[in-house]
Every structure is written in structure tokens, then in C-alpha cells.
Design a protein around this motif. Sequence first.
Motif, mmCIF file in Angstrom:
data_model
loop_
_atom_site.group_PDB
_atom_site.id
_atom_site.type_symbol
_atom_site.label_atom_id
_atom_site.label_comp_id
_atom_site.label_asym_id
_atom_site.label_seq_id
_atom_site.Cartn_x
_atom_site.Cartn_y
_atom_site.Cartn_z
ATOM 1 N N SER A 1 -1.224 -8.312 -1.810
ATOM 2 C CA SER A 1 -0.856 -7.112 -2.580
ATOM 3 C C SER A 1 -1.672 -7.013 -3.866
ATOM 4 O O SER A 1 -1.162 -7.184 -4.966
ATOM 5 C CB SER A 1 0.635 -7.022 -2.860
ATOM 6 O OG SER A 1 1.199 -8.284 -3.038
ATOM 7 N N LYS A 40 2.861 -2.973 -3.448
ATOM 8 C CA LYS A 40 4.250 -3.384 -3.640
ATOM 9 C C LYS A 40 4.355 -4.900 -3.615
ATOM 10 O O LYS A 40 3.505 -5.584 -3.041
ATOM 11 C CB LYS A 40 5.122 -2.786 -2.538
ATOM 12 C CG LYS A 40 4.626 -3.202 -1.164
ATOM 13 C CD LYS A 40 5.343 -2.505 -0.059
ATOM 14 C CE LYS A 40 4.853 -2.992 1.283
ATOM 15 N NZ LYS A 40 3.458 -2.780 1.598
ATOM 16 N N LYS A 80 9.106 -5.098 -0.569
ATOM 17 C CA LYS A 80 8.916 -4.863 0.861
ATOM 18 C C LYS A 80 10.231 -5.069 1.616
ATOM 19 O O LYS A 80 10.536 -4.347 2.564
ATOM 20 C CB LYS A 80 7.853 -5.822 1.375
ATOM 21 C CG LYS A 80 7.248 -5.425 2.702
ATOM 22 C CD LYS A 80 6.161 -6.420 3.080
ATOM 23 C CE LYS A 80 5.572 -6.088 4.432
ATOM 24 N NZ LYS A 80 4.508 -7.034 4.774
ATOM 25 N N ILE A 127 7.421 1.179 1.525
ATOM 26 C CA ILE A 127 6.108 1.076 2.164
ATOM 27 C C ILE A 127 5.043 1.705 1.275
ATOM 28 O O ILE A 127 5.327 2.636 0.519
ATOM 29 C CB ILE A 127 6.083 1.722 3.569
ATOM 30 C CG1 ILE A 127 6.779 3.088 3.544
ATOM 31 C CG2 ILE A 127 6.718 0.818 4.588
ATOM 32 C CD1 ILE A 127 6.690 3.835 4.849
#
Lengths: 428, 85
Positions: free
Chosen positions: A20, A60, A65, A70
Motif C-alpha cells: 500500500s 488503504k 481493508k 476498496i
Amino acid sequence: MIHIKPKITKKIIMHIDVNSAFLSWQAAYELQKGSTVDLRSIPSVVGGSKEDRRGIVLAKSISAKSYGIITGEALWKSRQKCPDLIVVPPNYQLYKKCSKALGELLQQYIPNIQRFSIDEFFVDYTGMEKDYGNPVSMAYTIKDKIKNELGFTVNVGIGSNKLTAKMAGELKKPDMVHTLWPDEIKSKLWPLPVRGLYMVGRQTEKKLKELNIYTIGELAVADEELLKYRFKSYANLIRSYANGIESSEVQRESKMPAKGIGNSSTIKFDVEDADTAYKILLSLTESVALRIRAGDYCCTVVSVSLKNSELKSYSHQRKLFSPTNITNDIFITVKELFDECWGGEKLRQLGVRACIVKNDGYNQLSIFDIQDKGKEHKLDQVVDSIREKYGKTSIMRGVFADNEHKPVLGGTGDIEDAADYPSISGNL
Amino acid sequence: MKPTRKSIFMIAYFDFEGNITPVKFKLFNEEQEKITIKIERLIKKELNKFAGNNMLIYTCEICTDNTIKLIELRYELDTCRWYLY
């Protein structure tokens, strides 16, 4: 006669992918600044501001999550799913810095690296076992060094080509090392849903489902003729990818030349009249033309894309009579295209895009050209050099003097950013 | 969430090799008075490269109100700013 058999060395490619990315980088930065909370451990997202109507999730955290948030969804939707969600604004300068630091760290070990996108690198490890040993243990060394030194976690995928390396990196996150050797493809890659395969997007997934293909394994053994009938030449590509076949080299710093340059922007308010739309299109054209000239290109096809307040998008394009890189010339076509395709409804997003070819220095003259093109070229050059030296807003057109609209719109920051640090790439 | 740091005025010396040694610094206390603090001893110096942002971190000893305290000073290389943590 002595025959010297060429020693066939198996290629070893590693794919390094930041977990991420935007969020991890922000978290590492905040920790360095002295924050006591790690953004990665709480439900948090990187997203645009709600006032500007750019409120979508860009990245995120793992715990976000688990709430079902999303990437790409509207922020208000995410807030419904998780009321305590922390939203941090994006900071592209920081991401660029992180990407650069990661590249420099990899360069310490391995000479042949490729920046695939802002948060992904390919590394050619072929023939380096002598120096560094087993690729898996080396991958762990690199991964841990990145974690300790730069403060963010990465996934390392190891494979015999770029595709398998990339697919290996996607297997399980975060902070892991995975291998996907040719003999592991059947057990590791084939059971995954077909959408997970590189180059298979939402639309392809839909079409494949119509053919009753749900997993990568099913695609790998699917009937070639059937796929060709449905997908034409693209069938070959996805079928060989599903079988783990791919042969491109790790290219150091050499990029696939771009085919097009475009900018678009979501506007803070709904655009209802043509004059405002022209202004926004002009400012977009300014940034597109600036990028065309910065890369020494010419534009051959101009396209305008619109998204209305009901989120329906459409576009319109036209081939130019002769290639050009003059802002005014491009804008004339942009205006024509807009007039032809706009139905008069409220607009939320506007975009300008140009297909490009390398500038050869020649211009096709037409008998209808009244103005002296040489003068316009010179004017653009001067404006570009002023903007390069003093910033994009240092010189602007009179229509933008009221400060209601940005004189140069679109992009994330510097002109060269988009080319050097793409956020996503479609060519291995 | 809120970072516990303070911007400070710093006097430091830079030697031939490019080493930076902090000497004394000034900051505003809660009553908005300027106070000067001298660094008694340097304990540790390290380079932190988190998020690609280079920062020199100095752990130092200072003496205030007749007590010796350990503090952390940070120098951000990109912005040339000093912070007290």
C-alpha cells in the motif's frame, strides 16, 4: 574440433513492490516527524479532498481493508463502512522522494534495475548468485534492509521472467518473499481468479466469464481458437501470460515511448456553460501542449473526453491535418471537438488528450494557414522557458486573470513526473 | 497523532569533512520567552532515511535548572531545519 557449449543460465528476476505504497510512505514520514501512531496499524486511507470533489480512496491500510474499503471508491462510502476512518491527503513530492530512495537502495546491490512504476521495481538477479548467494535469502536481505532503513515494507516476488516475478509478488501481502518458478505455476498461479493476472482488467474478466473461464489455470488451457475469435491478437498475450511465458528484458532507465499525452481534471463545481468549459479546456490544453513540447513531440490526433454529473463519460477525437505542437492550434481543434460532442448537460470532469509522434522539425503548410507559424513556435518556446524557470503560474493568459481557474491544469506536480514516475504501467 | 516537536534556532559548526555539530539553540517556552540552551555533550549521531527523507538525529545532553537531561535534536537535510523532539 572443440565445441564450447554455451552455458544456459536460468534467468532470475525479482519484483519489488511497496505494500500500500502511498499510505506506507505517508506513515513512515509521519513516524519520522515524531507521530506516535502508525497509520498502517489503524483504519486509514489516502484520499483527495471532499471539497474539491476528488474524494476517492487512493490507498488503504490493511485494517481499512478488513472493513471492506476498496481502492477507488468514494470517500463517503468508506466512511459509512468505517466511521473512525482517518483520511490523509496525497503528497506526490513525498512519493517521488520515496521511490527515488528505494531505487538508490536497490542500486547498492544490483546494477540492472528497472523502475516499472512509482512503487514497483524489477531487478535482474541473473548470474549474481556467486556474489550474493541464493536469490531467496537475498530477497529477504533486501526486504529487511528496506524496512529498517526506509521504514516501509515491500513484497518481493522471484521468478524466471518479469511476469512470474510480478505475479509472485502479488501472492500474499504484506512484507513477504514469494517465488514462482516454472514448476510452481500450476500449484501457485493457476488456482487464482483470472482477474489477478497482469493485463486482465474488469472488461476482459467479464468477457472471459462469458466463456466460462474463471481461473488463471482455465485460461492457460483454454482453446486457442476460441480465445482468438473473442480477443484477436490479445488472446495470445493473456494466454501466454497465464502459462507464465514472457521474455522481455529488465530495461535500465529505457522507457517504452509514450503513445499519447493527456490531462484531465475533476472540477469543484458542475460546469454548465460553454465559456467556463472553454477556459478549463484551455488550461488543460496548456499543460498537455507543455508536456508535448517538453518531450520534443508533435501531436497528430486530439481527443476531448467529458464526464457529466451522472458519471457518464464520452469522448470525441479527430486527426489533425498536419502534426503540430502549438498550444493555440491544438486548442482550436479541442474547441471544435467540444462543440460537436457536448450535449449541454452539466459536466463534472473534462479531459484533453493527444496522440504523439516525435517532432521531425518540419511542418506541412496549408494554403489556408494565414498566421505565421514561426512566430507562434517562438512564443510557445518563450512561455515554456519562463514557466520552467519561474513556475507554471508565472505567466498566464488574460482569461485566467480573474483567478477563478488555474491557468495550467492537470497532473500531479512537475512536468517530468508523469514520464519518470508513472503510477501504473501497461507494458512489462 | 500530533507530532511532539518544536522548531528551533540553532548554532552549529560545520567542519571540513561536512560533519555538523550542534553547539547551542534557542526556543520559545510556554510563556513565549526566548531561552538559550547549550549542548553539553553529544552522545550519538545517526542518519535516518525513513520515507526517503534524510534526517540527522543527534542525542545530546543538556543542563537546565541544574539537572542533566537527554534530548533529541534532528536536522532535516532537505529543508535545512532543526527540530527538538
